[in-house]
Design an enzyme around this catalytic site. Structure first.
Site, mmCIF file in Angstrom:
data_model
loop_
_atom_site.group_PDB
_atom_site.id
_atom_site.type_symbol
_atom_site.label_atom_id
_atom_site.label_comp_id
_atom_site.label_asym_id
_atom_site.label_seq_id
_atom_site.Cartn_x
_atom_site.Cartn_y
_atom_site.Cartn_z
ATOM 1 N N SER A 79 0.806 -1.182 -0.084
ATOM 2 C CA SER A 79 -0.233 0.037 -0.154
ATOM 3 C C SER A 79 0.630 1.247 -0.162
ATOM 4 O O SER A 79 1.868 1.222 0.604
ATOM 5 C CB SER A 79 -0.880 0.082 1.180
ATOM 6 N N LYS A 80 0.193 2.338 -0.470
ATOM 7 C CA LYS A 80 1.105 3.684 -0.485
ATOM 8 C C LYS A 80 0.751 4.550 0.528
ATOM 9 O O LYS A 80 1.160 5.788 0.619
ATOM 10 C CB LYS A 80 1.279 4.155 -1.827
ATOM 11 N N ARG A 81 -0.132 4.013 1.522
ATOM 12 C CA ARG A 81 -0.773 4.888 2.381
ATOM 13 C C ARG A 81 0.424 5.249 3.589
ATOM 14 O O ARG A 81 1.208 4.517 3.594
ATOM 15 C CB ARG A 81 -1.831 4.078 3.474
#
Ligand code: GLU
Length: 528
Positions: free
Chosen positions: A254-256
């Site tokens: 994820s790029k959160r």
């Protein structure tokens, strides 16, 4: 058989996710393997963004990796436009076709009522199905509602008595009971289409034969197949590929921000973040975006080769056999088949990526390494835009001397001591203190050796080394008595290239000048 046509349909998000790139790559590989076409279609129905700016990094990632598209942005094609925001007429026409055929309907139920229906279903522990009140309206009521502009959405009318299925290349036979599928909204009141609808209309119009995409879309496929059927279109083949997991986990990458913070502590992933910490501050990135290894641009800026990334992404969920690791793009194209894609998630593997990088770097000639490294040196300000032939030769010599220590193009930046002038060499002060200030005789021994160097006939690494050994023996010195201080004096650092390779690379004049400067510095600091 018709020409294979695959597509990748990114939303312009301002960056290219490495997992998304793997999906795009599999589409590209399947098209190229079959001599087919690969299409890029931009899913920009969310008009809040500035599409051009947000698309740029995505196209840039494709260009960097050499994944060319046959139809799409910048080049057009026979089935355009390739931006969904410009395809409204197609969606409106297709919806009309379904309305006319009684396969879709205007639903006037306000969202609050639908929400109540949903809650009622939940309370009664039965699956939610929309109530279809609007189907009870007479034609004149419907007409009146539409004329007075009453808010509505358009839903597909699902035949609840049937089943819908696909034979997915990766997931196998998957079947859904339509009795459990609420009539999906296909168009909003403002005539904008929903993803499932626009995708089907476009995939059909663009004659897509194989839909290869992330497995999270498998659940959408039921509704999409129903839309294909309602519109009377041929249903394409599907391949839902496993997601890319964070290193050593089964969790989708994820790029959160929160996840990124967690990844920095992941022992495998940390290596890639460390490269960023070390390299990026030296480069003039000219962007406000903080790059991280979830983004394709990270790999370009860190100095990976496109070949290494193609190799690494190809191996995320696909393999030729249980041993072949290093594969060129041509080799993968030749051998790529969907039946060798696995179902299980594939973890991004930094060690493997680094080993592919090492392999592909080894294949480069010195000239190719030079071309690869030069922009990094320029961006770090170690070499100007214009530079002399001597500077060029020095870079070439440095590349040769650094050998397999040069794994990433950015690794060249760690050898800045060979590219700066003698006056601007900086010292690792801790090492300087330890090696030149603390040992009582350091300066004296260095001065003696300077005299030897000044007279050396042959300033090559091998000759310098053998001369050094004889001098050491003659003077009853140990290796450790001189080598560390010599290194710090000439390179400013505690470690680096082989000492004599370093001296050869610097040449006599610089080696002597640097020793003099270090002696002067040591003497002045000692007397303080
Ligand atoms: N824009 C969609 C996504 O990025 C495309 C999905 C599809 O390939 O159908 O998830």
């Amino acid at each position: 058989m018709s020409t294979v046509r695959t597509r990748f349909a990114p939303s312009p998000t301002g960056y290219m996710h490495i997992g998304g790139m793997r999906t795009a790559l599999f589409n590209w590989l399947w098209a190229r393997h079959n001599g087919g076409k690969f299409i890029l279609r931009i899913d920009d129905t969310d008009r809040a963004r500035n599409v051009e700016d947000a698309l740029e990094p995505i196209l840039e990632a494709f260009k960097w990796l050499g994944l060319d598209w046959d139809e799409g942005p910048e080049i057009g094609g026979d089935y355009g436009p390739y931006f969904q925001s410009e395809r409204s007429d197609f969606y409106i026409e297709a919806v009309q076709k379904l309305l006319d055929a009684g396969l879709a309907y205007h639903d006037f139920d306000p969202p609050e009522l639908v929400q109540q229906d949903r809650e009622a279903a939940e309370n009664e522990k039965r699956p939610f199905l929309n109530v279809r009140r609007s189907l009870e309206l007479s034609d004149s009521e419907k007409k009146q509602y539409l004329e007075e502009g009453r808010p509505s959405v358009i839903r597909l009318l699902v035949d609840r008595s049937q089943k819908v299925s696909v034979d997915d290349h990766i997931r196998g036979h998957v079947e859904w009971d339509c009795g459990l599928i609420p009539d999906p909204v296909i168009m909003r009141g403002d005539q904008t289409p929903l993803y499932n609808f626009a995708t089907v209309v476009d995939d059909a119009a663009m004659k897509i034969t194989h839909v290869i995409r992330a497995e999270e879309h498998l659940t959408n496929t039921a509704v999409q197949v129903l839309i294909y059927q309602a519109l009377g279109y041929d249903v394409p083949e599907f391949a839902h590929i496993p997601f890319v997991a964070a290193p050593g986990t089964k969790e989708k990458l994820s790029k959160r921000d929160k996840k990124i913070e967690k990844y920095k502590k992941n022992p495998q992933f940390k290596k890639l973040f460390d490269i960023a910490d070390n390299v990026f501050p030296k480069l003039n990135l000219g962007s406000s975006v903080t790059l991280n290894p979830v983004m394709v641009a990270y790999y370009r800026e860190a100095g990976f080769l496109p070949e290494a990334i193609i190799n690494g992404l190809s191996r995320l969920g696909w393999s030729l056999d249980d041993k072949t690791e290093n594969m060129s793009r041509e080799f993968v194209i030749e051998n790529f088949t969907l039946d060798r894609v696995v179902k299980a998630s594939a973890g991004l593997d930094p060690d493997k990526l680094l080993s592919y990088q090492e392999h592909w770097m080894e294949q480069l000639s010195t000239d190719e390494k030079y071309d690869f490294c030069l922009p990094f040196l320029q961006r770090a300000g170690l070499v100007g835009e214009d530079f002399s032939a001597e500077q060029r030769d020095q870079i070439v010599r440095l590349i040769e001397a650094s050998g397999d220590r040069l794994k990433l193009a950015s690794d060249i930046l760690a050898f800045d001591e060979f590219l700066v002038s003698d006056d601007s060499l900086t010292y690792d002060e801790k090492a300087f203190k330890k090696r030149l200030l603390k040992p009582e005789r350091a300066v004296e021994i260095l001065r003696d050796y300077r005299a030897v160097l000044a007279d050396s006939n042959d300033f090559t690494a091998a000759a310098l080394e053998s001369e050094f050994k004889s001098w050491m023996e003659a003077n009853n010195l140990g290796f450790g008595d001189i080598i560390h201080s010599l290194r710090v004096a000439t390179t400013g650092k505690a470690s680096g290239l082989g000492m004599f390779e370093a001296l050869e690379l610097l040449g006599r004049e610089s080696s002597l000048a640097r020793i003099d400067r270090a002696i002067e510095k040591a003497e002045s600091e000692k007397s303080e």
